[in-house]
Design a protein around this motif. Structure first.
Motif, PDB file in Angstrom:
ATOM      1  N   ALA A 370       0.777  -1.165   0.014  1.00 23.29           N
ATOM      2  CA  ALA A 370      -0.131   0.037   0.016  1.00 23.29           C
ATOM      3  C   ALA A 370       0.781   1.304  -0.018  1.00 23.29           C
ATOM      4  O   ALA A 370       2.104   1.363   0.478  1.00 23.29           O
ATOM      5  N   ILE A 371       0.238   2.258  -0.465  1.00 22.22           N
ATOM      6  CA  ILE A 371       1.067   3.585  -0.558  1.00 22.22           C
ATOM      7  C   ILE A 371      -0.074   4.814  -0.173  1.00 22.22           C
ATOM      8  O   ILE A 371      -0.900   4.738  -0.134  1.00 22.22           O
ATOM      9  N   PRO A 372       0.718   5.865   0.370  1.00 26.06           N
ATOM     10  CA  PRO A 372      -0.140   6.980   0.979  1.00 26.06           C
ATOM     11  C   PRO A 372      -0.896   7.530   0.027  1.00 26.06           C
ATOM     12  O   PRO A 372      -0.581   7.434  -1.354  1.00 26.06           O
ATOM     13  N   PRO A 374      -2.210  10.599  -1.921  1.00 25.44           N
ATOM     14  CA  PRO A 374      -1.805  11.962  -2.419  1.00 25.44           C
ATOM     15  C   PRO A 374      -2.758  13.031  -1.721  1.00 25.44           C
ATOM     16  O   PRO A 374      -3.821  12.775  -1.688  1.00 25.44           O
ATOM     17  N   PRO A 375      -2.244  14.308  -1.527  1.00 22.15           N
ATOM     18  CA  PRO A 375      -0.877  14.926  -2.027  1.00 22.15           C
ATOM     19  C   PRO A 375       0.115  14.400  -0.940  1.00 22.15           C
ATOM     20  O   PRO A 375      -0.071  14.237   0.328  1.00 22.15           O
ATOM     21  N   ARG A 376       1.268  13.770  -1.464  1.00 21.85           N
ATOM     22  CA  ARG A 376       2.224  12.938  -0.503  1.00 21.85           C
ATOM     23  C   ARG A 376       2.920  14.172   0.147  1.00 21.85           C
ATOM     24  O   ARG A 376       4.088  14.448  -0.151  1.00 21.85           O
ATOM     25  N   THR A 377       2.555  14.632   1.342  1.00 20.83           N
ATOM     26  CA  THR A 377       3.079  15.734   2.161  1.00 20.83           C
ATOM     27  C   THR A 377       4.362  15.013   2.840  1.00 20.83           C
ATOM     28  O   THR A 377       5.356  15.841   3.335  1.00 20.83           O
ATOM     29  N   ASP A 378       4.263  13.826   2.751  1.00 20.07           N
ATOM     30  CA  ASP A 378       5.754  12.878   3.660  1.00 20.07           C
ATOM     31  C   ASP A 378       6.698  13.179   2.505  1.00 20.07           C
ATOM     32  O   ASP A 378       7.977  13.121   3.386  1.00 20.07           O
ATOM     33  N   LEU A 379       6.670  13.613   1.280  1.00 19.18           N
ATOM     34  CA  LEU A 379       7.686  13.713   0.624  1.00 19.18           C
ATOM     35  C   LEU A 379       8.355  15.457   0.654  1.00 19.18           C
ATOM     36  O   LEU A 379       9.200  15.536  -0.162  1.00 19.18           O
ATOM     37  N   LEU A 380       7.728  16.129   1.416  1.00 17.24           N
ATOM     38  CA  LEU A 380       8.114  17.552   1.461  1.00 17.24           C
ATOM     39  C   LEU A 380       9.421  17.895   1.941  1.00 17.24           C
ATOM     40  O   LEU A 380      10.083  18.560   1.488  1.00 17.24           O
ATOM     41  N   PRO A 381       9.978  16.895   2.711  1.00 13.96           N
ATOM     42  CA  PRO A 381      11.419  17.269   3.240  1.00 13.96           C
ATOM     43  C   PRO A 381      12.320  17.209   2.118  1.00 13.96           C
ATOM     44  O   PRO A 381      13.534  17.888   2.348  1.00 13.96           O
ATOM     45  N   LEU A 382      11.855  16.478   1.238  1.00 13.03           N
ATOM     46  CA  LEU A 382      13.003  16.264   0.009  1.00 13.03           C
ATOM     47  C   LEU A 382      13.019  17.500  -0.823  1.00 13.03           C
ATOM     48  O   LEU A 382      13.990  17.849  -1.625  1.00 13.03           O
ATOM     49  N   VAL A 383      11.815  18.376  -1.012  1.00 12.66           N
ATOM     50  CA  VAL A 383      11.711  19.355  -1.810  1.00 12.66           C
ATOM     51  C   VAL A 383      11.384  20.741  -1.045  1.00 12.66           C
ATOM     52  O   VAL A 383      10.997  21.840  -1.439  1.00 12.66           O
ATOM     53  N   THR A 384      11.565  20.857   0.562  1.00  7.90           N
ATOM     54  CA  THR A 384      11.381  22.152   1.058  1.00  7.90           C
ATOM     55  C   THR A 384      12.149  22.093   2.338  1.00  7.90           C
ATOM     56  O   THR A 384      12.842  20.932   2.463  1.00  7.90           O
ATOM     57  N   TYR A 385      12.409  23.106   2.972  1.00  6.35           N
ATOM     58  CA  TYR A 385      13.339  22.864   4.189  1.00  6.35           C
ATOM     59  C   TYR A 385      12.417  22.762   5.308  1.00  6.35           C
ATOM     60  O   TYR A 385      11.583  23.387   5.845  1.00  6.35           O
ATOM     61  N   ALA A 457       2.601   4.752   9.240  1.00 10.19           N
ATOM     62  CA  ALA A 457       1.732   3.431   8.699  1.00 10.19           C
ATOM     63  C   ALA A 457       2.311   2.620   7.830  1.00 10.19           C
ATOM     64  O   ALA A 457       1.821   1.410   7.770  1.00 10.19           O
ATOM     65  N   PHE A 458       3.271   3.431   7.129  1.00 11.97           N
ATOM     66  CA  PHE A 458       3.536   2.613   5.766  1.00 11.97           C
ATOM     67  C   PHE A 458       5.093   2.141   6.037  1.00 11.97           C
ATOM     68  O   PHE A 458       5.653   1.618   5.052  1.00 11.97           O
ATOM     69  N   ASN A 459       5.675   2.528   7.362  1.00 12.87           N
ATOM     70  CA  ASN A 459       7.051   2.084   7.488  1.00 12.87           C
ATOM     71  C   ASN A 459       7.101   0.677   8.009  1.00 12.87           C
ATOM     72  O   ASN A 459       7.570   0.444   9.033  1.00 12.87           O
TER      73      ASN A 459
END
Length: 513
Positions: A370-372, A374-385, A457-459
């Motif tokens: 399963a995947i989260p 969207p929007p995948r806010t979990d990926l924001l650390p890769l594209v924001t500070y 939950a997806f880890n």
């Protein structure tokens, strides 16, 4: 129905490369010397880098260089402006730029090859040498052992300039900076000596530079990944013991290949906006790093005269995080992404925050992974500070593909039990995505990020065990600046094929010719 679904998935995946930055965009596939393969930024972990906290920045270009491919090999392109850029105030605009430009000399214009050398005295014409070459006439020079050696026919030098606050400052040395050439082979040159000599201290305190042809530090089962995740593990899931092993379970497609690398080591205090070494908890500690290659707007080939260039520099490619353009951005948008600026990346946010690769993995596992949503806010650390890289309270800035590095996090020493190829995911605070070291397994890490492991939950298994089976580089990396490994020898390079035992950075079998 299942077969039809897999065909649709395979078709979607075919447009996605998964090899960091190796030929990831249509334009750079046609302009190989300007193709950025990888960008690295990490706290230096040698003794000097700890006494005066420093950051090592590395830009690698020109993928899949075959070490035996003479007679010209693959020098840096003098027509390209290579730049490493730093954002230190969270607006995705460069505040510091390190510019590198190269110059090529042909010092043996009448010889068929760029490099030649034999022994300590070279080779002379024998007694039966026909006229007009008299017996005893030098035919081949001695082995190349330094940058003044006569056999170094193709010699490259380069300049380094730092632009900070609008002020350009040349970074110089005691003499010219020379780039270490391709590792032609042991008869022709002593590559290790040249490598050492190409690591320069500079006129700027605590700053070192290096440039040259090196081993490609990226590692992956590229063939298996391109074959719709048909890796050595089908499905691509590692057991706990395989995940912890510093060995390769699959062939490293990049084994035996070289790239051209530029490295610079600078004090942390030179990079932060405060001019200080900030603690990790400081909102001023985290910087954004990316690299670009640019060409003049006009190029005229004037054979037999040298090419002529004119006009301003136009960006050909950029890279921050590994795999963003390669895996997340759609093929029709890749060239636009390459030539645009990070501050404008909101236009690509749909690719970042609803990655097609996640849906492909979900489909390949028939929903059992399963995947989260969207929007995948979990990926924001890769594209924001954002935490866990940047300190809480750090201005997030715009969505932008920058490699974020919290300069206040001390380096993890290779001898430490916390030093781990999986970086932050394995509790190593100095590893990707907190910057990126040469050892970081960005393929496995990125697969798991895309599968949602930053969401508790997806880890879970299998999301947190995705991997291609290539866990380490094929050869030893240095533990001091510039940290890169020697380029493979053209005489004895070894490309590991699928099904062969992998050579694994000294932990397993050697890459014997």
């Amino acid at each position: 129905m299942r077969a039809l679904a897999l065909l649709v998935v395979a078709s979607a995946f075919a447009s996605q490369a998964f090899a960091s930055g190796h030929r990831e965009a249509p334009l750079t596939a046609l302009d190989r010397p300007a193709d950025i393969t990888d960008v690295y930024a990490f706290r230096s972990y040698d003794l000097q880098g700890m006494a005066v906290p420093r950051v090592t920045l590395i830009l690698s270009v020109d993928p899949f260089l075959e070490p035996g491919n003479g007679p010209n090999w693959f020098p840096f392109d003098p027509g390209i402006l290579y730049e490493i850029k730093i954002d230190n105030n969270n607006d995705a605009v460069e505040d510091i730029v390190f510019k590198f430009q190269f110059k090529t000399e042909q010092r043996l214009p009448n010889l068929f090859t760029g490099y030649a050398g034999v022994g300590t005295g070279g080779v002379v014409a024998p007694s039966n040498s026909p006229p007009p070459v008299a017996p005893g006439t030098p035919v081949l020079p001695p082995q190349i052992t330094d940058f003044s050696s006569a056999g170094l026919g193709q010699r490259q030098s380069y300049t380094v300039t730092m632009v900070k606050g609008g002020v350009a400052t040349p970074i110089t040395g005691a003499g010219p900076f020379y780039a270490v050439p391709a590792n032609v082979g042991p008869r022709t040159m002593n590559y290790a000596v040249l490598f050492s000599a190409a690591t320069y201290t500079t006129s700027m305190a605590n700053v070192k530079v290096f440039a040259g042809t090196t081993d490609d530090a990226f590692y992956a089962d590229l063939g298996g990944i391109f074959d719709t995740l048909n890796t050595s593990k089908v499905p691509p899931i590692l057991s706990a013991s395989e995940d912890a092993a510093n060995v390769n379970l699959a062939a490293d497609t990049f084994s035996g290949y070289a790239v051209n690398s530029i490295a610079i080591e600078v004090p942390v205090s030179l990079l932060t906006r405060t001019g200080n070494v900030e603690p990790a908890s400081s909102t001023a500690a985290t910087i954004g790093v990316w690299a670009t290659t640019s060409r003049r707007s006009t190029l005229v080939r004037r054979a037999p005269l040298p090419p002529a260039t004119a006009g301003s520099y136009n960006q050909v490619q950029r890279m921050g995080n590994p795999l963003i353009n390669e895996v997340l951005v759609g093929t029709a948008y890749k060239d636009r992404f390459s030539m645009d600026q990070p501050k404008n990346d909101a236009q690509f946010a749909s690719f970042f925050l609803d990655p097609n690769l996640a849906r492909i993995i979900n489909a390949l596992f028939a929903g059992s992974l399963a995947i989260p949503t969207p929007p995948r806010t979990d990926l924001l650390p890769l594209v924001t500070y954002a935490p866990p890289i940047a300190a809480a309270g750090t201005p997030a800035g715009p969505v932008a593909d920058l490699l974020r590095l919290n300069t206040g996090v001390p380096p993890t020493l290779p001898a430490s039990p916390f030093f781990n190829r999986l970086g932050l995911l394995a509790g190593d605070p100095a590893g990707y995505p907190n910057g990126r070291r040469l050892v970081d397994d960005v393929v496995d890490i990125s697969l798991r990020f895309v599968a949602g492991v930053l969401v508790p939950a997806f880890n879970v298994f299998p999301n947190n065990r995705l991997g291609d089976g290539v866990n380490v580089n094929d050869t030893f990396l240095r533990t001091t600046f510039p940290y890169l490994a020697d380029a493979p020898s053209g005489r004895s390079r070894r490309h590991i094929d699928p099904g062969e035992p992998g050579c694994t950075m000294g932990f397993g079998g050697a890459c014997a010719p």
